[in-house]
Design an enzyme around this catalytic site. Structure first.
Site, short mmCIF file in Angstrom:
data_model
loop_
_atom_site.label_atom_id
_atom_site.label_comp_id
_atom_site.label_asym_id
_atom_site.label_seq_id
_atom_site.Cartn_x
_atom_site.Cartn_y
_atom_site.Cartn_z
N GLU A 14 4.49 -3.98 8.48
CA GLU A 14 3.46 -3.02 8.86
C GLU A 14 3.60 -2.52 10.29
O GLU A 14 3.35 -1.33 10.58
CB GLU A 14 2.07 -3.65 8.66
CG GLU A 14 1.62 -3.74 7.21
CD GLU A 14 2.09 -4.99 6.50
OE1 GLU A 14 1.59 -5.28 5.41
OE2 GLU A 14 2.97 -5.70 7.06
N ALA A 18 0.83 -1.20 0.00
CA ALA A 18 0.00 0.00 0.00
C ALA A 18 0.87 1.26 0.00
O ALA A 18 1.98 1.26 0.51
CB ALA A 18 -0.91 0.01 1.22
N GLY A 23 1.56 -5.46 1.57
CA GLY A 23 0.54 -5.96 0.67
C GLY A 23 1.11 -6.60 -0.58
O GLY A 23 0.43 -7.39 -1.25
N GLU A 39 1.56 -10.04 0.64
CA GLU A 39 0.25 -10.63 0.88
C GLU A 39 -0.42 -11.09 -0.41
O GLU A 39 -1.11 -12.12 -0.42
CB GLU A 39 -0.65 -9.64 1.62
CG GLU A 39 -0.26 -9.47 3.09
CD GLU A 39 -1.10 -8.45 3.81
OE1 GLU A 39 -1.85 -8.83 4.73
OE2 GLU A 39 -1.04 -7.25 3.43
#
Length: 258
Positions: free
Chosen positions: A132, A64, A109, A112
């Site tokens: 994160e 992100a 992400g 992920e």
């Protein structure tokens, strides 16, 4: 389709390229595009596998864009968490086989989305992390769940709670990726694996994937029952008859995915 995700169909394989320079970060638009794209691929019976990679040589995806969360707006956080979760869950449930060609940094992400794929091929220079917590956040797109399932609780805690960043060789050692190749070779190898998928019945592959992934949430005895049920269900398909008879007649099967 969104320009931040390029789609190219190569026979029975769909190649998806994340294209949001400089770091192939995810946005609301690209996450929504991924949902649409996978939905369209699921409806296309000629597509049996997909390969996901990043544009450029440095980044697979950095996850992100943190500028989205700089002002602490909870409504933005809620919307983005929902979009990330929906997009990567849709990818995880893709009917065929999904292969991540990790060609560089896969962070947050970006890792992920690779975890949402069935198979991961990483280049030797790639690095992976879920950092994160270092910026006061947490992985919200399946990272805490999928990483733990894949590598075990200890390594998941080391990566997430201690901020451990892994190089490709260590990722291979702990089972985070299935294969490591030389720099510049991940896409080629992923496409080779996708072609291997095409040698098998797409109907059978889809059923097998369902069974394997159901083990995450289904008791073992129920999995055994479902396994037998889906075996019998394959006898409703043309592919079942084609596969058996092709073998008996010593010829290559011609799959129809129906």
């Amino acid at each position: 389709m969104s320009e931040t995700i390029r789609v190219e169909k190569r026979g029975h394989v769909a190649l998806l390229t994340m294209n949001n320079p400089p770091a192939n970060t995810w946005t609301a638009d690209s996450l929504q595009a991924l949902v649409r794209i996978v939905g369209e691929l699921n409806a296309d019976r000629d597509i049996w596998s997909l390969v996901l990679t990043g544009e450029g040589e440095k980044f697979f995806s950095a996850g992100a864009d943190l500028n989205l969360f700089a002002d602490g707006d909870r409504s933005v956080a809620r919307d983005m968490a929902r979009l990330f979760g929906e997009a990567f869950e849709v990818l995880s449930r893709f009917r065929g086989v999904s292969i991540a060609a990790v060609n560089g940094f896969a962070m947050g992400g970006g890792l992920e989305v690779a975890l949402a794929c069935d198979i991961r091929v990483a280049e030797a220079q790639a690095q992976m992390a879920l950092p994160e917590a270092k910026v006061g956040l947490l992985p919200c797109a399946g990272g805490t769940q999928n990483l733990t399932w894949l590598v075990g609780e200890g390594w998941a805690k080391k990566m997430i709670l201690c901020g451990e960043r892994l190089k490709a060789d260590k990722a291979l050692e702990i089972g985070l990726v299935e294969e490591v190749v030389e720099q510049g070779q991940a896409l080629e190898r992923a496409l080779q694996l996708a072609e291997q998928v095409g040698e098998q019945s797409p109907s059978a592959v889809a059923a097998c994937k369902t069974l394997i992934q159901s083990g995450r949430s289904r008791p073992l005895d129920q999995g055994y029952i479902l396994e037998r049920e889906l075996f019998v269900d394959l006898f409703h398909t043309e592919d079942q008859r084609e596969g058996v008879n092709a073998f008996l007649n010593k010829r290559k099967a011609e799959w129809k995915n129906r």
